[in-house]
Write a protein that holds these residues in place. Structure first.
Motif, PDB file in Angstrom:
ATOM      1  N   LEU A  90      10.212 -31.906  -9.079  1.00 11.11           N
ATOM      2  CA  LEU A  90      10.686 -30.906 -10.032  1.00 11.11           C
ATOM      3  C   LEU A  90       9.592 -30.532 -11.033  1.00 11.11           C
ATOM      4  O   LEU A  90       9.372 -29.344 -11.315  1.00 11.11           O
ATOM      5  CB  LEU A  90      11.919 -31.431 -10.771  1.00 11.11           C
ATOM      6  CG  LEU A  90      12.498 -30.512 -11.840  1.00 11.11           C
ATOM      7  CD1 LEU A  90      13.029 -29.223 -11.215  1.00 11.11           C
ATOM      8  CD2 LEU A  90      13.606 -31.235 -12.601  1.00 11.11           C
ATOM      9  N   LYS A 149       7.921 -26.763 -11.433  1.00 10.35           N
ATOM     10  CA  LYS A 149       7.918 -26.041 -12.710  1.00 10.35           C
ATOM     11  C   LYS A 149       6.517 -25.937 -13.312  1.00 10.35           C
ATOM     12  O   LYS A 149       6.350 -25.491 -14.436  1.00 10.35           O
ATOM     13  CB  LYS A 149       8.871 -26.712 -13.692  1.00 10.35           C
ATOM     14  CG  LYS A 149      10.323 -26.590 -13.287  1.00 10.35           C
ATOM     15  CD  LYS A 149      11.226 -27.179 -14.355  1.00 10.35           C
ATOM     16  CE  LYS A 149      12.662 -26.916 -14.002  1.00 10.35           C
ATOM     17  NZ  LYS A 149      13.135 -25.654 -14.550  1.00 10.35           N
ATOM     18  N   ASN A 150       5.511 -26.350 -12.562  1.00 11.97           N
ATOM     19  CA  ASN A 150       4.112 -26.318 -12.983  1.00 11.97           C
ATOM     20  C   ASN A 150       3.859 -27.087 -14.281  1.00 11.97           C
ATOM     21  O   ASN A 150       2.975 -26.737 -15.056  1.00 11.97           O
ATOM     22  CB  ASN A 150       3.608 -24.876 -13.114  1.00 11.97           C
ATOM     23  CG  ASN A 150       3.489 -24.216 -11.769  1.00 11.97           C
ATOM     24  OD1 ASN A 150       3.042 -24.836 -10.809  1.00 11.97           O
ATOM     25  ND2 ASN A 150       3.914 -22.973 -11.690  1.00 11.97           N
TER      26      ASN A 150
END
Length: 112
Positions: A66, A70-71
Motif C-alpha cells: 500500500l 501511494k508512492n
C-alpha cells in the motif's frame, strides 16, 4: 545446529546446542520434529504467538504494498535483502492467485 536425544522408542526427548552424552544425532534447527518438540515445551501461548506472527507477516506485506502504491516509499529504497524477499513473496502470491483462475478474465458467462 541442534543436537537431539531420543528414547528407546525413537521419540525426541531433548534438544541441545552442544554435544552432550546421549546427544548423538544432529539436525536442522527448523526440522519439523524439533519445532514440534519446542512448541510442546513452550506452551500454548507461544504456539499462538507464533501463529499470530505468521498472520502478521501478511499484514506487513499488505502495508508495504500500500505504501508503495501511494508512492510513500519506493521499492528501490528498501534494503536489497528486503527487496529480494518482497519479490519472492510476490511471485509466490501471484502463483497462488493463478491457481484459482478458472476462467479467463474476458470470458462471458452470461450471454443475452
Amino acid at each position: 545446529m541442534p543436537y537431539i536425544k531420543r528414547n528407546e522408542r525413537g521419540d525426541l526427548v531433548a534438544v541441545s546446542q552442544e554435544v552432550l552424552p546421549g546427544f548423538i544425532e544432529s539436525t536442522a534447527s527448523d526440522d519439523s520434529e524439533v519445532l514440534a518438540f519446542s512448541s510442546s515445551i513452550a506452551g500454548q501461548e507461544h504456539v499462538e504467538l507464533s501463529r499470530s506472527d505468521l498472520d502478521f507477516v501478511r499484514v506487513l506485506d499488505d502495508v508495504i504494498e500500500l505504501l508503495m502504491a501511494k508512492n510513500v516509499i519506493q521499492f528501490t529504497e528498501l534494503p536489497d535483502a528486503s527487496q529480494a524477499k518482497m519479490l519472492m513473496r510476490r511471485r509466490l502470491r501471484d502463483g497462488l492467485d493463478n491457481t484459482l483462475d478458472i476462467l479467463p478474465a474476458d470470458e462471458k458467462l452470461f450471454l443475452k
